[in-house]
Motif scaffolding. Structure first.
Motif, short mmCIF file in Angstrom:
data_model
loop_
_atom_site.label_atom_id
_atom_site.label_comp_id
_atom_site.label_asym_id
_atom_site.label_seq_id
_atom_site.Cartn_x
_atom_site.Cartn_y
_atom_site.Cartn_z
N LYS A 181 0.84 -1.25 -0.07
CA LYS A 181 0.05 0.18 0.13
C LYS A 181 0.95 1.22 0.08
CE LYS A 181 -3.22 2.43 2.91
NZ LYS A 181 -4.28 2.55 4.12
N GLU A 182 0.67 2.22 -0.97
CA GLU A 182 1.45 3.37 -1.08
C GLU A 182 0.96 4.52 -0.18
OE1 GLU A 182 3.17 6.76 -4.20
OE2 GLU A 182 2.36 4.62 -5.08
N ILE A 183 1.70 4.87 0.69
CA ILE A 183 1.41 5.96 1.80
C ILE A 183 1.41 7.33 1.07
CG2 ILE A 183 1.85 6.94 3.98
CD1 ILE A 183 3.21 4.40 4.82
N GLN A 184 0.35 7.92 1.29
CA GLN A 184 0.07 9.24 0.76
C GLN A 184 0.23 10.49 1.41
OE1 GLN A 184 -0.32 9.26 -2.60
NE2 GLN A 184 -0.87 7.09 -2.94
N GLU A 188 -1.47 9.54 7.47
CA GLU A 188 -1.71 7.93 7.09
C GLU A 188 -0.40 7.20 7.81
OE1 GLU A 188 -2.38 5.16 3.18
OE2 GLU A 188 -2.30 7.46 3.03
N LEU A 189 0.69 7.82 7.45
CA LEU A 189 1.94 6.97 8.40
C LEU A 189 1.97 6.92 9.81
CD1 LEU A 189 4.83 5.96 7.31
CD2 LEU A 189 5.66 8.01 7.43
N ASN A 190 1.38 7.99 10.32
CA ASN A 190 1.27 8.02 11.71
C ASN A 190 0.15 7.17 12.24
OD1 ASN A 190 3.48 9.51 12.04
ND2 ASN A 190 2.05 11.50 11.87
N TYR A 202 10.80 2.87 2.91
CA TYR A 202 11.11 4.48 2.56
C TYR A 202 12.08 4.31 1.35
CZ TYR A 202 8.91 4.81 7.32
OH TYR A 202 8.15 4.72 8.31
N PHE A 203 11.58 4.85 0.21
CA PHE A 203 12.41 4.85 -1.00
C PHE A 203 12.50 6.23 -1.60
CE2 PHE A 203 10.60 0.77 -0.33
CZ PHE A 203 11.74 -0.08 -0.39
N GLU A 204 13.47 6.43 -2.20
CA GLU A 204 13.48 7.74 -3.13
C GLU A 204 12.63 7.72 -4.14
OE1 GLU A 204 16.81 10.59 -5.49
OE2 GLU A 204 17.53 8.52 -4.43
N ALA A 229 4.76 1.24 1.84
CA ALA A 229 5.89 2.14 1.28
C ALA A 229 5.45 3.48 1.10
CB ALA A 229 6.22 1.60 -0.13
N ALA A 230 6.70 4.30 1.42
CA ALA A 230 6.50 5.79 1.19
C ALA A 230 7.42 6.18 0.04
CB ALA A 230 6.71 6.68 2.52
N PHE A 231 7.30 7.55 -0.76
CA PHE A 231 8.27 7.61 -1.73
C PHE A 231 8.65 9.38 -1.68
CE2 PHE A 231 5.87 3.89 -3.13
CZ PHE A 231 7.00 3.16 -3.71
N GLY A 232 9.69 9.55 -2.22
CA GLY A 232 10.01 10.88 -2.42
C GLY A 232 10.20 11.64 -1.21
N PRO A 233 9.65 13.01 -1.04
CA PRO A 233 9.62 13.77 0.12
C PRO A 233 9.06 13.03 1.31
CG PRO A 233 9.08 15.04 -1.83
CD PRO A 233 9.09 13.61 -2.34
N LEU A 234 8.01 12.51 1.19
CA LEU A 234 7.23 11.78 2.28
C LEU A 234 8.07 11.00 3.05
CD1 LEU A 234 4.63 11.74 3.61
CD2 LEU A 234 3.80 10.00 2.27
N SER A 235 9.23 10.20 2.24
CA SER A 235 10.16 9.16 2.86
C SER A 235 11.29 9.89 3.72
CB SER A 235 10.35 8.19 1.92
OG SER A 235 11.19 8.60 1.12
N GLU A 236 11.40 11.30 3.35
CA GLU A 236 12.98 11.77 3.55
C GLU A 236 13.32 11.73 5.08
OE1 GLU A 236 12.86 15.77 2.08
OE2 GLU A 236 13.23 15.14 -0.07
N SER A 237 12.45 11.72 5.85
CA SER A 237 12.71 11.54 7.24
C SER A 237 13.28 10.58 7.75
CB SER A 237 11.57 11.99 8.19
OG SER A 237 10.51 11.16 8.00
#
Length: 445
Positions: A181-184, A188-190, A202-204, A229-237
């Motif tokens: 499931k892609e996190i938007q 949603e992540l929390n 967590y992927f670029e 999975a989270a991508f891009g800016p959402l996964s930077e932390s």
């Protein structure tokens, strides 16, 4: 009585179908003798009606099912190059196998229409009489057995659902659903459900070898963990040292675990994820009971009330501390006391007695003397070793060993020596009303 449709009758019936060039038949009812009654005409009419129906059905029947017959020369190549494979292990003499054949073929036809890419979904079969080496390789113990493969890797859970075209087709469709499931959003992540085992990547970017490894692992373990999975800016932390995956165990207060290996190494990533997703102590339910029973190794079970997490955690800790070396020779399980009242009754217990620890060897059930004895170092391990040595079985039949200075097993129903409780979980094993079971000798425990 069902009448057969002969070729000549079929030809005449076809002449009356729309679109044919042959003139309509000049055969009319009035050419028959006026003395012929309607009941006498019925067989004649029925023959022609049935022939028309059968001809139309024949014109609309789908093409031959594309089911691949596997043998030692092609099995690895076929399965390794297929995204998803459903393989029917059968024997021609088995009546259940015979009943499955047309259903399996029709399901294959439907899936070919929905997934035309030849390597996306593969339906295959193995004649186990002709290829006993393959049957032994995949530990086939009953016919028919339908096993699922992904990119050549056999999945632990085989198909055990209804043997119908619709059910098999739905099962394959479910296997095509993306398990990740892609996190938007951060919200949603929390809001991750901590009552489940979660693995979050967590992927670029999505188009990367690291994510493809994660996706492959998630496909194999989709029934055991929730993958996100989270991508891009959402996964930077979480990507301060590059792409990473994190395991969030059950429980709000339980700390997260970070994967420290290479995400391009599938074997390492899969081993790590499997260790997190498939716990040492698994829950037995009526849904997975057949699967667990078929593994063929005894059960060490904690019966506990659903809300009693403290007893479960204590049991898990002691199993991990005392019995990790016994993994593979006994299944460590926990069960809801209320749902499994019947096995408790076999050992003369009720949910009010829970927590209760017992062994089911598939012949007899043995009760751990006192749940509080978990606090005694080595006590649980000795209980399991006594099963393997035959001591539990011997003492149930003949009473405590004369030289045994330790307390004997708890008596059940008074006459322990002559009345050992019979196995209860054996009843969850594959049924002879659905399978032809291959009989293999097993030691009595």
């Amino acid at each position: 009585m069902v009448r057969r449709c002969f070729p000549a009758a079929a030809s005449r019936a076809a002449s009356r179908l729309p679109g044919t060039t042959q003139q309509h038949s000049h055969l009319h009812l009035h050419t028959f003798s006026s003395t012929m009654k309607l009941p006498a005409l019925l067989p004649f009419l029925c023959d022609r009606i049935i022939c028309v129906i059968l001809l139309v059905m024949g014109l609309s029947t789908p093409g031959q099912a594309e089911i691949i017959s596997l043998d030692s020369t092609n099995i690895d190549d076929v399965l390794n190059n297929a995204g998803v494979s459903l393989v029917n292990f059968y024997a021609d003499w088995c009546r259940f196998s015979q009943m499955l054949h047309p259903i399996f073929e029709e399901a294959s036809n439907i899936m070919r229409e929905e997934f035309p890419e030849t390597t996306q979904v593969v339906f295959a079969r193995v004649d186990c009489d002709q290829h006993s080496d393959i049957a032994q390789r995949y530990r086939i113990s009953k016919y028919p057995t339908m096993k699922l493969f992904r990119n050549g890797m056999m999945m632990k859970r085989e198909y055990r659902g209804q043997r119908s075209v619709a059910a098999i087709a739905d099962f394959i469709r479910q296997q095509q659903v993306d398990p990740v499931k892609e996190i938007q959003s951060l919200e949603e992540l929390n809001a991750v459900d901590r009552s489940k085992r979660n693995i979050i990547g967590y992927f670029e970017k999505k188009d990367s070898d690291k994510y493809r490894t994660f996706e492959k692992v998630s496909n194999i373990l989709r029934d055991d963990c929730t993958f996100m999975a989270a991508f891009g800016p959402l996964s930077e932390s979480e990507r301060f040292s590059g792409d990473t995956i994190i395991y969030k165990p059950v429980g709000e207060s339980v700390p997260n675990m970070v994967y420290l290996g290479s995400l391009t190494n599938f074997d390492l990533t899969y081993t790590w994820a499997q260790d997190k997703c498939v716990p040492l102590v698994r829950e037995i339910t009526f849904e997975n009971g057949e699967e667990l029973t078929e593994e063929g190794i005894p059960f060490l079970i904690l019966f506990h009330l659903k809300e009693d997490n403290e007893s479960l955690q204590k049991f898990q800790q002691e199993v991990g501390r005392q019995l990790i070396t016994e993994k593979g020779s006994i299944n460590f399980l926990h069960a809801d006391c209320d749902k499994f009242r019947h096995p408790l009754l076999h050992i003369q217990k009720t949910p009010a007695d829970c927590p209760v620890i017992a062994i089911d060897s598939f012949r007899h059930m043995y009760v751990f003397p006192d749940y509080e004895d978990l606090n005694i170092p080595g006590k649980l391990k000795q209980f399991v070793l006594d099963l393997h040595s035959g001591k539990l079985h011997r003492e149930f039949h003949h009473g405590p060993d004369p030289t045994d200075s330790t307390p004997g097993q708890e008596e059940i129903g008074g006459d322990v020596a002559s009345s050992p409780p019979q196995s209860s979980f054996q009843k969850l094993a594959p049924s002879e009303t659905r399978y032809t079971i291959l009989r293999r000798g097993r030691d009595e425990l």
